[in-house]
Design an enzyme around this catalytic site. Structure first.
Site, PDB file in Angstrom:
ATOM      1  N   GLY C 195     -24.745  27.826 -10.729  1.00 51.30           N
ATOM      2  CA  GLY C 195     -26.284  27.600 -11.044  1.00 51.30           C
ATOM      3  C   GLY C 195     -26.659  26.660 -11.751  1.00 51.30           C
ATOM      4  O   GLY C 195     -26.120  25.504 -11.880  1.00 51.30           O
ATOM      5  N   ASP C 220     -24.525  31.151   0.089  1.00 56.36           N
ATOM      6  CA  ASP C 220     -24.386  31.568  -1.072  1.00 56.36           C
ATOM      7  C   ASP C 220     -24.180  30.225  -2.207  1.00 56.36           C
ATOM      8  O   ASP C 220     -23.479  29.571  -2.070  1.00 56.36           O
ATOM      9  CB  ASP C 220     -23.198  32.646  -1.328  1.00 56.36           C
ATOM     10  CG  ASP C 220     -23.269  33.795  -0.608  1.00 56.36           C
ATOM     11  OD1 ASP C 220     -24.416  34.429  -0.683  1.00 56.36           O
ATOM     12  OD2 ASP C 220     -22.396  34.278   0.105  1.00 56.36           O
ATOM     13  N   LEU C 221     -25.153  30.251  -2.996  1.00 55.54           N
ATOM     14  CA  LEU C 221     -25.285  29.259  -3.936  1.00 55.54           C
ATOM     15  C   LEU C 221     -24.069  28.747  -4.729  1.00 55.54           C
ATOM     16  O   LEU C 221     -23.228  29.828  -5.348  1.00 55.54           O
ATOM     17  CB  LEU C 221     -26.308  29.509  -4.954  1.00 55.54           C
ATOM     18  CG  LEU C 221     -26.539  28.378  -6.123  1.00 55.54           C
ATOM     19  CD1 LEU C 221     -26.896  27.148  -5.621  1.00 55.54           C
ATOM     20  CD2 LEU C 221     -27.420  29.131  -7.488  1.00 55.54           C
ATOM     21  N   ASP C 222     -23.280  27.686  -4.695  1.00 58.35           N
ATOM     22  CA  ASP C 222     -22.237  27.394  -5.295  1.00 58.35           C
ATOM     23  C   ASP C 222     -20.746  28.180  -5.034  1.00 58.35           C
ATOM     24  O   ASP C 222     -20.098  28.313  -5.779  1.00 58.35           O
ATOM     25  CB  ASP C 222     -22.213  27.225  -6.797  1.00 58.35           C
ATOM     26  CG  ASP C 222     -23.536  26.470  -7.281  1.00 58.35           C
ATOM     27  OD1 ASP C 222     -23.953  25.353  -6.458  1.00 58.35           O
ATOM     28  OD2 ASP C 222     -24.090  26.638  -8.328  1.00 58.35           O
ATOM     29  N   GLU C 223     -21.045  28.917  -3.733  1.00 55.90           N
ATOM     30  CA  GLU C 223     -19.992  29.925  -3.364  1.00 55.90           C
ATOM     31  C   GLU C 223     -18.968  29.448  -2.109  1.00 55.90           C
ATOM     32  O   GLU C 223     -18.183  30.331  -1.677  1.00 55.90           O
ATOM     33  CB  GLU C 223     -20.595  31.396  -3.135  1.00 55.90           C
ATOM     34  CG  GLU C 223     -21.260  31.971  -4.102  1.00 55.90           C
ATOM     35  CD  GLU C 223     -20.177  32.413  -5.234  1.00 55.90           C
ATOM     36  OE1 GLU C 223     -18.913  32.303  -5.170  1.00 55.90           O
ATOM     37  OE2 GLU C 223     -20.765  33.264  -6.100  1.00 55.90           O
TER      38      GLU C 223
END
Lengths: 277, 277, 277, 277
Positions: C195, C220-223
Site C-alpha cells: 500500500g 489485488d493491490l501489490d499482490e
C-alpha cells in the site's frame, strides 16, 4: 588502566557532546571510540563512548549527572564478560553457532546454561560442558511451564536471554521479567511473514528473497525492536523446505551478529526502533 | 541561520572532540550531525561536523587553529552546490544516471560540462542542455590531447572531475592538476582485474561474483583510494559480454553513490584508504 | 537461419523433454539454450527453448500439438523487438533508466509512448523523441480517466504496459484489459509494507533492510506474481525520505531487470508465483 | 524405486538432450530434475539428470554409450551418502559448521575423520565422536609430512578432502592424488589477495567489501576452479583483525555451500571454471 563503556541517552540539547567529552577530559579518560546520534523526530540524543584510564566511577557519574539534563539515562559498563542463557526447541544451527563462537572467542560471552522444551539438543549442549535444562511444556499449563523456565533461568542471573529458535510464544509476564533483555531470531524478513511457518508463507507468496530478523522481544509477537536483518536470494526451484534449509545460515548469522552488538553495549532502543552505535 | 560542514583532520591527541565541540558551543553553532574516527595505526584523527547557526568564519577558524595541534587541516565548507565536469568515452549508462539524478535532485550537483574523446554521447548530453566538448585523441600526442582536455575543463573550475567510463589512461601531470578531485569508476571489484577488459578477465577466471569500484585517481592505474564498491552474482551462464551488460547497473550505482559521498564532504583520504564519515 | 523461442507449459508427464526435443531435432532446429522446470506441488511442466534454424511454424507447432498432452500451452515467439507503453506519475528515476537503457541497447525494446497523470516527466520523455500523453485524473471520474488511458495506450498495441512509479490504483477492468501484461514496481520488499508510503512504514517499523519488488499486476493491490526483488541495508541514520532517496536505485534496477526477463520470454506465471527460465 | 543422478559431459552436437532423454524414457526412468548447459566457447555440453525408477545400470549406460559421441564422460551416481576427510590447522569455525551441519542433517555427508597439523581442534572434533589425527609438520620434511597425511587419509577412502582452513600449501604430488576432489576455502574474494594474510592485504588496500572463495585445489596456489564466493561490506572502522573475525561467517557459509553442491554432484569443471547444474 581499565576500559569501560559509557552509554548516554537523554533529550537533545545544545552542547551535549561538549559537556560529556569535557568531563571525560577532566577525569583524564581517553576516548577510544565515540559515536553519537540524534533522533530528530523524537529529539533524543544517544552516545556511546569507549573510555580508557583510571576510573573513579562515583565522581565521574556525579559530574555527568550535574552536567546533563533531567531525564538522562547513563550507564558506565565494565568490560567484564557478560552471561547469557539460551532457550531452544529442536533446531541445532543457531545454538551450534553460538557454542562454537563462544568456544573459539569469536563471541566474548559466558553461556551459563541452555534451556529446552525438548531434549533434542541436550547432547549437543553437553558436548560443550554446558548445563542443559530440559523443561517440557507437555502436560502442564503455560503458566506452570514459564514458572519452571524462570526458575531455571533466574538462578544464573543472565544479562541476556537468547531465543535460539525457541518455538513457543512467551507471555507478557515472562517478557516483562527480562525487559529488553530477550533476543529472538525470527525466520523471516520482518514484518513480512509474522507468526508461524514463515518459509511456507514465503513459498506461497512466491518471493524471490528470504531473510531472518533478530529483535528484542516485546509483548507483540514478532513486533519488537529489530537489531539485525539479512537476506538471501531464492527462486522457483526452492520448495518451502529448501527455503528453510537455506535460511538456516542466515538465521544463525543474523542472531549471532545481533548478540555481538548487544554484548558490546551498542544497541539502544527508541520506541520500537534500535539505534546501533 | 546557515548550514556549513566542518572537516577536521589532525594527529590524534587527548581531548580533541571536547576542544572542537567547545568552540562550536562557544560560537553558538548547533551540531546537527557529528562523526569522528581515529585511525590507530597512523594515530590520525578525523571529524566531520554539520553545523547550523550564524557563522563568523574568521573568528571560528581562528579559535580552532589556536586550540588544535600543529598539522591540523580544517575546512569550513558552505552548503553551496558543487560543480563537476564529466569525462566520457562511448558508454551511456554512468553519464545517463548522473544526468537524470542531477535533473531530479537526487544528486545535488551542477554538471558544468561533459567532455568526450568520442562524440557518441554528445546527443545524450545535449538533451539535458549541458555543453559537450568533443576532443578526439586521434592524430595527436597524449600531451596535446590532455592539454586540450585541461583547457576545456579548467574554464569551468570544477570542484571534481568524474570519469564516467572514460577509457583512456591519464598522465601523472593531468592527475596532479586535480589532486584527490578525480573520481573514476572501474568495472571490477578492485584489486581483482586491474587494467583492461576486466569482464573478460573475470570470465576467464570463472568468478561467481563481479563488481565495480569507484576510487580517487592517483598515478597508479586503478590503485587510488577506494570510495565505494559493490558486487552482483554471476554464474556459468554469463559470457564476458553478459557480465559487461549486467555490470552496468552496478557501475553506475557505485559511481553515483561515491559521487554523492564526495559532494557531501564525507570522504577523507588517509594514505591509500578512505575514511567516510 | 532464424532464432525463435519456444515456451511450453503443460501438466507434467513422463517423457515431455524427450518429446519436445525430438520434434526440434526432427525439424533440424538447433537448441541453443534450454531450461525446464517441474512444479511438483501442481504437477505442472514448464520449458523454454531457444531455437535456431529454418522454421516452418505451422508444421512444427502441429507436431508439438500432436505429441503433447491436452491442456498444453505453447508459443513460438520470434525474436522481433517488443513494444511497451510506460505509465508514470512524477518520479523520474525508473523512466529515466528505461529511456537510457533502450537508447544504448541495454534493453532491446521499443518504447512506443509514455503516459502520465501529471506532466512532470513530459520534458524528459520528449528529450528522447518519444510521445508523451498527459492525461490528468483531476476533475474526472476514475472510469473516465481509465477510459482515456486505455484509448491512449491501445493505439500503440503494446506487448507490455510498464508502471514506472505510476502512483494510482488501477481498476480490475483496466487490469483485465492487459492480463499478465502489466508490470509494476512497488517500493518495498513485498509482502512487507503493502500500500501507500512504504518507506514511511519501513522507517516506523525500524527495519534494517529496505527493498523493491517488480510484479505483474492483478486485481489485488501489490499482490500479483513477483518477478524480481532486491534490497539494500539501512540503519538508524536513515529518515523515511533518506530511505526513499536510497531506494530509487533499487527500484529502477529491479524494474528494468524484471522488464528484461519478461522481454526475453523467460517469465511464466503459476498461480501467484513466477517461474523464470 | 531408486534415485540416481546421471552426469553427462561431451562435445556439443545436435540432438544430445533428445538422445539422452529418449534413453531415460525407454528405460522408464522418470526425470525429476534436469539441467543442461552448453559452453559455446569450448563447444562442450553438460547435463545433470536426477532420475527415479528401477535401474539396470549396465544396459542403461550401454545405451548411452552407443548413442553419445566419442569422448563422452558419463556417470550414474547412486544417492548413497558420500564420505569426506577434513583437514584443519587451528581455526574452529569452518570445522564447527560442518560438524553441526552433518549432525543435524543439513549436510548429508559422513565425516570419516579430521586431520590437523596442530592438535588445537582435537577436542572439538572428538566431541562429535569423530577420529582426529594429529600430524604435526614440525621437525620433518614436507614430503614426510604429506606422506603421513596421505596415509592417514587414504585409509578412509574419502570421496572428497575438505580443507577447512588448513593453512599449509600442498605439493602437486598430494594434489594429484585427489584430482578435483580437494575443496579449499580461501579467505578472500579471489583473485584478489592471493596467498598469505589476505585480510591484512585487504585492510592495506582499503577495500570496502571482503569475501571468501571455495575452490577445487590445483597445483597453482589459490588458482583452482571456483565453486562459490560470497562477500560482506566493511568500512574504515574495520582493522585487519576485525575483517578476519567478520570474515569467518562468510568463510564457513561459502565452504559448506560449495561442499553441498559438490556432494549433490552439481559441479562440473571446464578448464579453470565450474559449471554448476
Amino acid at each position: 588502566m581499565e576500559k569501560k563503556t559509557l552509554r548516554t541517552e537523554c533529550p537533545d540539547a545544545v552542547g551535549l557532546i561538549s559537556k560529556i567529552t569535557n568531563i571525560c577530559y577532566k577525569h583524564q579518560l581517553n576516548i577510544i571510540h565515540n559515536n553519537e546520534f540524534v533522533d530528530n523526530t523524537n529529539q533524543q540524543f544517544f552516545m556511546r563512548t569507549e573510555l580508557e584510564g583510571v576510573f573513579n566511577d562515583q565522581t565521574f557519574l556525579y559530574d555527568l549527572d550535574q552536567a546533563l539534563p533531567k531525564g538522562t539515562q547513563r550507564q558506565l559498563i565494565s568490560s567484564a564478560r557478560k552471561r547469557i542463557v539460551i532457550m531452544v526447541t529442536k533446531e541445532a544451527h543457531c545454538l551450534g553457532d553460538i557454542l562454537v563462537k563462544a568456544m573459539d572467542g569469536c563471541l566474548d560471552v559466558e553461556i551459563a546454561a541452555v534451556v529446552g522444551n525438548y531434549d533434542t539438543l541436550q547432547n549437543l549442549t553437553e558436548k560443550f560442558d554446558i548445563p542443559f535444562h530440559y523443561i517440557s511444556h507437555q502436560g502442564i499449563s503455560r503458566e506452570e511451564h514459564e514458572a519452571a523456565l524462570l526458575q531455571a533461568i533466574d538462578q544464573y542471573q543472565p544479562d541476556y536471554v537468547v531465543l535460539a529458535k525457541y518455538m513457543r510464544i512467551l507471555t507478557p509476564e515472562f517478557v516483562a521479567h527480562y525487559p529488553n533483555q530477550i533476543i529472538n531470531i525470527h525466520h523471516s524478513f520482518l514484518p513480512a511473514f509474522i507468526g508461524a511457518k514463515p518459509y511456507q508463507q514465503a513459498y506461497e507468496r512466491g518471493v524471490k528473497i528470504i531473510g531472518a530478523t533478530a529483535h528484542f522481544v516485546t509483548n507483540d509477537l514478532d513486533e519488537g525492536p529489530i537489531i539485525t536483518q539479512n537476506v538471501i536470494p531464492v527462486d522457483h526451484n526452492f520448495s518451502a523446505s529448501d527455503m528453510a534449509r537455506s535460511g538456516r545460515d542466515v538465521e544463525k548469522t543474523v542472531l549471532s551478529k545481533a548478540l555481538g552488538l548487544v554484548l558490546d553495549d551498542r544497541v539502544f532502543v527508541l520506541n520500537n526502533r534500535t539505534v546501533i552505535l
